[in-house]
Design a protein around this motif. Structure first.
Motif, PDB file in Angstrom:
ATOM      1  N   LEU A  92       3.838   9.656 -10.508  1.00  7.55           N
ATOM      2  CA  LEU A  92       2.513   9.461 -11.545  1.00  7.55           C
ATOM      3  C   LEU A  92       2.789  10.259 -11.512  1.00  7.55           C
ATOM      4  O   LEU A  92       2.547  10.870 -12.443  1.00  7.55           O
ATOM      5  N   GLU A  93       2.315  11.171 -10.755  1.00 10.75           N
ATOM      6  CA  GLU A  93       1.649  12.678 -10.888  1.00 10.75           C
ATOM      7  C   GLU A  93       2.068  13.706 -11.566  1.00 10.75           C
ATOM      8  O   GLU A  93       2.060  14.589 -12.437  1.00 10.75           O
ATOM      9  N   GLU A 136       2.843   3.252 -14.700  1.00  8.41           N
ATOM     10  CA  GLU A 136       1.741   2.913 -14.302  1.00  8.41           C
ATOM     11  C   GLU A 136       1.291   1.489 -14.857  1.00  8.41           C
ATOM     12  O   GLU A 136       0.846   1.201 -13.953  1.00  8.41           O
ATOM     13  N   LEU A 151       2.638   0.562 -11.503  1.00  6.23           N
ATOM     14  CA  LEU A 151       1.036   0.458  -9.768  1.00  6.23           C
ATOM     15  C   LEU A 151       0.140  -0.762 -10.449  1.00  6.23           C
ATOM     16  O   LEU A 151      -0.170  -0.854  -9.262  1.00  6.23           O
ATOM     17  N   SER A 152      -0.016  -1.070 -11.324  1.00  4.78           N
ATOM     18  CA  SER A 152      -1.273  -1.620 -11.525  1.00  4.78           C
ATOM     19  C   SER A 152      -0.756  -2.716 -11.436  1.00  4.78           C
ATOM     20  O   SER A 152      -1.587  -4.114 -10.717  1.00  4.78           O
ATOM     21  N   LYS A 202       0.849  -0.996  -0.085  1.00  2.00           N
ATOM     22  CA  LYS A 202       0.009   0.436   0.063  1.00  2.00           C
ATOM     23  C   LYS A 202       0.769   1.380   0.026  1.00  2.00           C
ATOM     24  O   LYS A 202       0.411   2.516  -1.004  1.00  2.00           O
ATOM     25  N   ALA A 256       2.413   1.444  -3.188  1.00  2.64           N
ATOM     26  CA  ALA A 256       0.684   2.338  -4.302  1.00  2.64           C
ATOM     27  C   ALA A 256       1.192   3.875  -4.060  1.00  2.64           C
ATOM     28  O   ALA A 256       0.772   4.074  -5.132  1.00  2.64           O
ATOM     29  N   VAL A 257       1.151   4.917  -2.959  1.00  5.13           N
ATOM     30  CA  VAL A 257       0.756   6.182  -2.672  1.00  5.13           C
ATOM     31  C   VAL A 257       2.571   6.364  -3.275  1.00  5.13           C
ATOM     32  O   VAL A 257       2.076   7.282  -3.906  1.00  5.13           O
ATOM     33  N   ARG A 258       3.405   5.688  -3.030  1.00  2.26           N
ATOM     34  CA  ARG A 258       4.811   6.222  -3.903  1.00  2.26           C
ATOM     35  C   ARG A 258       4.269   6.457  -4.585  1.00  2.26           C
ATOM     36  O   ARG A 258       4.640   7.622  -5.747  1.00  2.26           O
ATOM     37  N   GLU A 317      -1.448  -2.187  -7.502  1.00  2.00           N
ATOM     38  CA  GLU A 317      -2.550  -2.841  -7.147  1.00  2.00           C
ATOM     39  C   GLU A 317      -3.166  -4.505  -7.291  1.00  2.00           C
ATOM     40  O   GLU A 317      -4.130  -4.502  -6.426  1.00  2.00           O
ATOM     41  N   SER A 356       2.280   6.480  -6.764  1.00  7.14           N
ATOM     42  CA  SER A 356       0.804   8.119  -7.511  1.00  7.14           C
ATOM     43  C   SER A 356       1.619   8.696  -7.638  1.00  7.14           C
ATOM     44  O   SER A 356       1.644   9.577  -8.599  1.00  7.14           O
ATOM     45  N   ILE A 357       2.016   9.189  -5.705  1.00  6.33           N
ATOM     46  CA  ILE A 357       3.174  10.633  -6.080  1.00  6.33           C
ATOM     47  C   ILE A 357       4.034  10.698  -7.631  1.00  6.33           C
ATOM     48  O   ILE A 357       3.620  11.780  -8.295  1.00  6.33           O
TER      49      ILE A 357
END
Lengths: 229, 379
Positions: free
Chosen positions: B329-330, B342, B345-346, B319, B322-324, B349, B326-327
């Motif tokens: 990715l932004e 991506e 991340l996928s 988890k 995943a947060v890391r 997830e 996502s950041i």
């Protein structure tokens, strides 16, 4: 009065590192020596003793004190050794005392329990005799060797041995008798009883002599009487 | 009057002061009148004294430090061995969900099982199991987290190859021929019905605590030749008792001609090679049945809290990962960077969802489920 093992176990589980050291101070050498005399060489003894302590400390949280810590530890150590010996090709266990004296960095140097250090000539005979004794112990079956080591080398009681080996007291008694008798026969055949310098309690003069002689033997440092140079 | 034969049996206990008053009196009376027994007593005493006089060996200086570091290494939340253990299985499940890969996943699973079975067999044969265990972790896959450059496919190939290498190593080190056994076929990548050299039956329990007596009982009841267990964690109040049971069980197995080997006994769990995720149990069993490799009988399974804790810890790590991701990715701007992230991340997830499912399933597992996997030779 020394702190009970169980207290140390509890402290260890609470994360107190000194409890680990205290438990090790108590049992490290005992377990190592048992492994040494069971396996017959320092490398295997090291591994087996590590394995025994690892198992015990790792499952300490499951230990409920239904038996004493020492009994449990001895049991695991015994099983580790027996298991190892079963897997290993059967061969007589033989420990050279010389080997133990000349181990790398003096690591395996033997140590006199009481700091007693005989004169060189006597030492030679003594070492020879100890070597012969160990060799004969090594020829016993694993079960006999283990019971005799637990009793006569480690000083465990009959009840403790029964708990450690999970056998009845009667079995301890008869197994011990058979092991001793077998060894007696071997010693007699080797004329080991003709040597007459088994340490006895009235060896005071030797103990005093030890002070000057242990200086050459770093292994003697933890002896009770051998002291500061 | 006590006879010599009886007296001598008592001498050893006499030295230890372990006779009761009655025995003591009888023996001492006998000793007064029997010179032979007195001599025997003297000899036994001398024997004991000589053993007691042996010097103590000092413990090598590195001993305690090594023990300490090994204990510390072990207490880390997820050691490499365990973390990787779920990897292949998780990967398999992921692939299973993707229709195009199902064939591959099934083949891989079969191979995995075969290797495992073979590995178990090797273990049973190998005099030196530690050597084999060293290759154990390589059987398992890589975790996806933190390695965004890998693809799942590569993971799978790598882990399969590792597995093959591991098994080969184990075999050669065991010094066991096995070359003529059908088992060798699996090395050629031709998964089929299990090789099971000579011995047709395995008992496999996984992710579980299994009562030793149950294992014993099964082998006796069914007269099976080979019993092997995987990841058997004992739930006991008294480890002393448990260790004794295990040792005795192994001995009894051996005495009845049943091969049994508990490797990597760490006090409260016994392990052999395969690390199957308990969450996959039903799926796994169903697939084995489809492959005709399975018959169901019985086995008491329950799952260890340690495994649960380990997977929970893994889930938390994922988890965070995943947060890391996502950041990152932004913030990402380049197209290839976005794609890579991506993708990573996928996969994280996916594993999160699989793992979450496992942990939810966990509590619903019943203790009384009994599984026996029979591995039979192909006709």
């Amino acid at each position: 009065m020394a702190v009970d093992d169980q207290v140390l176990v509890d402290r260890y589980l609470e994360g107190e590192t000194s409890a680990f050291d205290e438990l090790m101070d108590r049992y490290e050498q005992k377990v190592y020596n048992l492994a040494m005399r069971m396996t017959g060489n320092p490398e295997d003894a090291y591994d087996m003793a590590q394995e025994a302590f690892l198992r015990v400390f790792k499952s300490l949280h499951r230990f409920r004190g239904n038996s004493s810590f020492s009994t449990w530890l001895y049991r695991v150590a015994s099983n580790v050794c027996l298991d190892f010996l079963r897997k290993r090709k059967r061969s007589p266990v033989y420990i050279s005392i010389d080997e133990s004296l000349t181990g790398e960095d003096g690591e395996y140097q033997r140590q006199f329990e009481d700091g007693y250090s005989p004169d060189p000539e006597e030492l030679v005979s003594r070492v020879e005799m100890q070597e012969a004794i160990q060799e004969q112990i090594g020829t016993l079956s694993d079960d006999h060797r283990l019971v005799i080591l637990l009793r006569d080398a480690q000083g465990r009681t009959y009840q403790e041995i029964a708990d450690i080996l999970q056998i009845s007291i009667g079995t301890v008694k008869s197994r011990l008798y058979r092991a001793r008798r077998e060894l007696r026969d071997k010693f007699t055949a080797m004329e080991l009883f003709n040597f007459d310098f088994v340490r006895t309690d009235d060896n005071e003069s030797h103990a005093e002599q030890a002070e000057s002689e242990t200086s050459g033997s770093p292994a003697g440092v933890s002896s009770s009487k051998g002291g500061e140079q | 009057m006590m006879r010599c034969k009886i007296a001598r049996e008592e001498l050893s206990a006499y030295i230890d002061g372990f006779l009761d008053d009655n025995e003591l009196q009888l023996l001492e009376t006998h000793l007064e009148s029997c010179a032979d027994c007195r001599q025997e007593l003297q000899d036994l005493k001398a024997t004991v004294e000589r053993i007691a006089s042996l010097p103590q060996y000092s413990v090598p200086g590195s001993f305690r430090a090594e023990l300490r570091s090994r204990l510390e290494a072990d207490s880390l939340p997820a050691n490499a061995d365990d973390k990787a253990g779920g990897g292949v299985v998780v990967w398999l499940r992921q692939q299973w969900k993707k229709a195009p890969y199902r064939g591959a996943a099934a083949a891989c699973l079969a191979l995995f099982v075969l290797l495992g079975s073979y590995a178990v067999y090797s273990n049973l044969q190998a005099p030196d199991m530690l050597a084999y265990q060293d290759t154990g972790p390589s059987l398992t896959g890589e975790s996806v987290a933190g390695e965004p450059d890998d693809t799942a496919g590569e993971d799978m190939i790598a882990s399969t190859e590792d597995a093959a290498v591991g098994a080969t190593d184990g075999e050669s080190r065991s010094g066991k021929s096995g070359g003529s056994e059908p088992g060798m076929g699996i090395m050629g990548g031709a998964p089929g019905i299990a090789p099971a050299p000579d011995e047709p039956t395995f008992i496999i329990a996984y992710g579980s605590s299994v009562g030793i007596e149950d294992l014993m009982g099964l082998s006796y009841d069914y007269g099976w030749k080979v019993a092997a267990e995987l990841r058997v964690n004992l739930v006991v109040d008294d480890p002393l008792q448990a260790t004794g049971q295990i040792e005795d069980t192994v001995r009894e197995f051996e005495e009845t001609g049943v091969l049994a080997r508990f490797v990597k006994d760490d006090g409260d769990s016994q392990r052999i090679m395969l690390a199957l995720d308990p969450g996959l149990r039903d799926e796994f069993v169903a697939k084995l049945q489809n492959l005709g490799m399975m018959s169901e009988n019985g086995f008491i399974l329950h799952d260890s809290d340690e495994d649960y804790d380990r997977l929970s810890a893994r889930l938390e790590t994922l988890k965070e990962e995943a947060v890391r991701l996502s950041i990152h990715l932004e913030k990402a701007e380049k197209a290839d960077e976005v794609v890579t992230l991506e993708d990573a991340l996928s996969r994280v997830e996916t594993e999160i969802s699989v793992l979450t499912g496992h942990l939810e399933d966990w509590s619903s597992l019943e203790e009384a489920d009994l599984y026996v996997i029979r591995v039979v030779k192909q006709p």
